[in-house]
Design an enzyme around this catalytic site. Structure first.
Site, PDB file in Angstrom:
ATOM      1  N   SER B  15       0.769  -1.236   0.043  1.00  0.00           N
ATOM      2  CA  SER B  15       0.043  -0.064  -0.101  1.00  0.00           C
ATOM      3  C   SER B  15       0.831   1.242  -0.067  1.00  0.00           C
ATOM      4  O   SER B  15       2.085   1.228   0.292  1.00  0.00           O
ATOM      5  CB  SER B  15      -0.853   0.011   1.205  1.00  0.00           C
ATOM      6  N   HIS B  16       0.347   2.259  -0.497  1.00  0.00           N
ATOM      7  CA  HIS B  16       1.132   3.628  -0.386  1.00  0.00           C
ATOM      8  C   HIS B  16       1.261   3.969   1.062  1.00  0.00           C
ATOM      9  O   HIS B  16       2.205   4.674   1.396  1.00  0.00           O
ATOM     10  CB  HIS B  16       0.204   4.803  -1.132  1.00  0.00           C
ATOM     11  N   SER B  17       0.307   3.560   1.878  1.00  0.00           N
ATOM     12  CA  SER B  17       0.285   3.906   3.353  1.00  0.00           C
ATOM     13  C   SER B  17       0.940   2.702   4.214  1.00  0.00           C
ATOM     14  O   SER B  17       0.255   1.509   4.108  1.00  0.00           O
ATOM     15  CB  SER B  17      -1.132   4.302   3.811  1.00  0.00           C
TER      16      SER B  17
END
Lengths: 104, 133
Positions: B15-17
């Site tokens: 995930s980007h996060s």
């Protein structure tokens, strides 16, 4: 020879059916669905569930499909199990439902 | 975060996060259990939102299984960086890693559920992708 009969006997199992009421609070939501499908995958038998005795039937080995049934607490889950280990499979899934999937 | 307790298909969450990746991994562990090799990665090399190829390669290594690895991604860069990471793998491993076209959280849980039953990589991918079917 006799092979044809043996093959036919091995492939045509009479489906076993039974039902159980969902007692756990959340019904057949994500976590119970995962537990049910994990249990079902442990058996060779074809295992299906439905909210009514006449279907429509859902593959109990597919977590996505089981979640889509969205069976609430108090719903009666009908099982239809077909295969050589159907008896054990049916007993296992019924035990899971009776036990509330180990939840309150 | 890893487990190599079996020959089940490994799951990688990208995930980007990092919080989303870690949280999705927590859900997999709690809902599915520890019978599936699992790793997550998120964030760019500076610690901001994003993904990086090195992190994805490390996650694939952590979750590696002889049965293969299924990668769940969120948006754009996560997918392209994952594909880049797969291309950088040794040839004998490359064919055993797939990027699933599935929502990252739900896909990870479903893929892990399928894997925990001993299903092969193709079945794990197909099951995760049922969400868009």
């Amino acid at each position: 020879m006799h092979d044809g009969n043996v093959t036919r006997a091995a492939q045509t199992f009479v489906p076993l059916t039974a039902s159980a009421v969902l007692v756990n609070k959340v019904g057949l939501h994500a976590r119970p669905s995962v537990k049910l499908t994990q249990c079902a995958k442990g058996f060779a038998a074809k295992i299906e569930l439905a909210l009514a005795a006449g279907g429509p039937w859902t593959d109990a080995k597919s977590p996505v499909k089981v979640m889509r049934v969205k069976a609430p607490q108090g719903a009666t889950l009908h099982f239809r199990v077909t295969g050589s280990d159907a008896k054990a499979a049916l007993a296992a899934v019924l035990a899971l439902v009776h036990d509330g999937f180990g939840e309150a | 975060m890893s487990s190599s307790s079996s020959g089940n298909v490994g799951i990688v969450i990208v995930s980007h996060s990092p919080k989303i990746a870690e949280g999705a991994a927590d859900m997999v562990r709690q809902m599915v259990g520890s019978a599936v090799p699992l790793a997550w990665t998120g964030g760019d090399v500076d610690g901001g939102l994003g993904t990086n190829v090195a992190g994805i390669l490390a996650a694939i290594e952590t979750a590696w299984s002889p049965a293969g690895v299924a990668i769940l991604v969120d948006l754009g860069g996560a997918e392209t960086n994952s594909e880049m990471a797969v291309e950088m793998l040794a040839e004998d491993r490359r064919a055993r890693v797939v990027v699933c076209n599935a929502p990252v959280v739900e896909g990870a849980v479903i893929a892990a559920t399928e894997s925990s039953g001993g299903s092969p990589l193709a079945a794990v991918k197909r099951s995760a992708e049922e969400f868009y079917a």
